[in-house]
Design a protein around this motif. Structure first.
Motif, mmCIF file in Angstrom:
data_model
loop_
_atom_site.group_PDB
_atom_site.id
_atom_site.type_symbol
_atom_site.label_atom_id
_atom_site.label_comp_id
_atom_site.label_asym_id
_atom_site.label_seq_id
_atom_site.Cartn_x
_atom_site.Cartn_y
_atom_site.Cartn_z
ATOM 1 N N GLY A 50 0.804 -1.217 0.000
ATOM 2 C CA GLY A 50 0.000 0.000 0.000
ATOM 3 C C GLY A 50 0.836 1.264 0.000
ATOM 4 N N SER A 51 2.147 1.113 -0.285
ATOM 5 C CA SER A 51 3.070 2.243 -0.284
ATOM 6 C C SER A 51 4.334 1.861 -1.052
ATOM 7 C CB SER A 51 3.444 2.602 1.162
ATOM 8 O OG SER A 51 4.448 3.593 1.184
ATOM 9 N N TYR A 69 -4.230 -4.529 -2.153
ATOM 10 C CA TYR A 69 -4.932 -3.329 -2.562
ATOM 11 C C TYR A 69 -5.274 -3.424 -4.044
ATOM 12 C CZ TYR A 69 -3.256 -1.421 1.849
ATOM 13 O OH TYR A 69 -3.009 -1.207 3.168
ATOM 14 N N ASN A 71 -7.132 -0.729 -5.692
ATOM 15 C CA ASN A 71 -7.217 0.615 -6.247
ATOM 16 C C ASN A 71 -6.136 1.478 -5.628
ATOM 17 O OD1 ASN A 71 -9.534 0.332 -7.967
ATOM 18 N ND2 ASN A 71 -10.748 0.144 -6.099
ATOM 19 N N LEU A 72 -5.079 1.693 -6.374
ATOM 20 C CA LEU A 72 -3.938 2.460 -5.894
ATOM 21 C C LEU A 72 -3.732 3.681 -6.786
ATOM 22 C CD1 LEU A 72 -1.552 -0.578 -5.393
ATOM 23 C CD2 LEU A 72 -2.767 0.653 -3.602
ATOM 24 N N LYS A 140 -10.211 9.990 -3.363
ATOM 25 C CA LYS A 140 -9.997 9.458 -2.013
ATOM 26 C C LYS A 140 -10.382 7.980 -1.904
ATOM 27 C CE LYS A 140 -8.717 13.447 -0.428
ATOM 28 N NZ LYS A 140 -7.347 13.771 -0.352
ATOM 29 N N SER A 141 -11.038 7.423 -2.917
ATOM 30 C CA SER A 141 -11.397 6.001 -2.846
ATOM 31 C C SER A 141 -10.204 5.102 -3.176
ATOM 32 C CB SER A 141 -12.569 5.692 -3.791
ATOM 33 O OG SER A 141 -12.179 5.899 -5.133
ATOM 34 N N ASN A 142 -9.148 5.673 -3.741
ATOM 35 C CA ASN A 142 -7.935 4.915 -4.037
ATOM 36 C C ASN A 142 -6.893 5.159 -2.953
ATOM 37 O OD1 ASN A 142 -9.059 4.082 -6.466
ATOM 38 N ND2 ASN A 142 -8.111 5.717 -7.628
ATOM 39 N N LYS A 143 -6.121 4.151 -2.644
ATOM 40 C CA LYS A 143 -5.028 4.263 -1.673
ATOM 41 C C LYS A 143 -3.858 4.958 -2.372
ATOM 42 C CE LYS A 143 -2.403 2.773 1.907
ATOM 43 N NZ LYS A 143 -1.588 3.913 2.199
ATOM 44 N N TYR A 144 -3.424 6.109 -1.829
ATOM 45 C CA TYR A 144 -2.292 6.834 -2.399
ATOM 46 C C TYR A 144 -1.001 6.142 -1.966
ATOM 47 C CZ TYR A 144 1.068 10.551 -3.324
ATOM 48 O OH TYR A 144 2.148 11.263 -3.774
ATOM 49 N N VAL A 145 -0.169 5.737 -2.954
ATOM 50 C CA VAL A 145 1.060 4.997 -2.641
ATOM 51 C C VAL A 145 2.316 5.857 -2.728
ATOM 52 C CG1 VAL A 145 0.096 2.767 -3.273
ATOM 53 C CG2 VAL A 145 1.296 4.099 -5.000
#
Length: 197
Positions: A50-51, A69, A71-72, A140-145
């Motif tokens: 997730g990162s 995850y 959706n990134l 905001k629905s996607n995880k920012y990596v």
């Protein structure tokens, strides 16, 4: 005299058109290289983490549940530039890795680094990564990596290398990556960690 001016004008226009076509072809090749090799350049570690920055190990090597995850989001700096400050790191790397220096000598001898701006036609999604170029992160629905920046990119026939920086917040990790084209496909032959900040 008027006939000579027309012939000269036609020749000049032809040369300008030829130069424009050559530059556009080179630009298209460079952008396609990044598009086609994006998952290799960036890697897919963030699919599990997730990162772009790996998590520190848990105490006592406890096993944690792996979250996958789907959706990134990744910010991709759209300007590919030559960063003179990185040249010292590149030179040091090649001095310590003589075999790669020999293998990539033809690329090194080409004194021109590719500098260009990724076009708006760059794919908005590659793999599980939703890509945005230089705009503020909004979905905001996607995880920012994190953020990806590609610098000091050189490509020559069937070999290429580049510097890729992966940033999350104020933390950055920098790699040098080497590619060779075999049977029409680019293959990552070496990826080395240069530094962290």
């Amino acid at each position: 005299m008027a006939g000579n001016l027309n012939i000269n004008s036609v020749i000049k226009l032809f040369i300008i058109a030829l130069l424009f076509t050559s530059c556009k072809k080179n630009y298209d090749m460079q952008q396609k290289f990044i598009e086609n090799n994006f998952l290799t350049i960036v890697d897919t570690m963030a699919y599990q983490q997730g990162s772009f920055r790996p998590l520190p190990p848990l105490p006592n090597k406890a096993i944690e549940d792996v979250v996958l995850y789907s959706n990134l989001s990744v910010k991709l700096v759209d300007t590919i530039v030559y960063n003179e400050r990185l040249q010292k790191d590149i030179d040091s790397f090649f001095n310590e890795n003589k075999d790669l220096k020999i293998a990539f000598q033809d690329v090194l001898n080409n004194n021109n680094y590719s500098e260009f701006i990724l076009s708006a036609s760059f794919p908005k999604k590659i793999g599980k990564y939703h890509i945005f170029l230089n705009q503020e992160y909004e979905n905001k629905s996607n995880k920012y990596v994190g953020e990806i920046e590609i610098q000091n990119f050189k490509i020559n026939k069937d070999k290429a290398f580049l510097i890729v920086s992966k940033s999350v917040g104020h933390s950055r990790i920098v790699f040098i990556e080497f590619f060779m084209r075999e049977k029409g496909y680019w293959k990552l032959v070496k990826k080395e960690h240069l530094f962290e900040s």
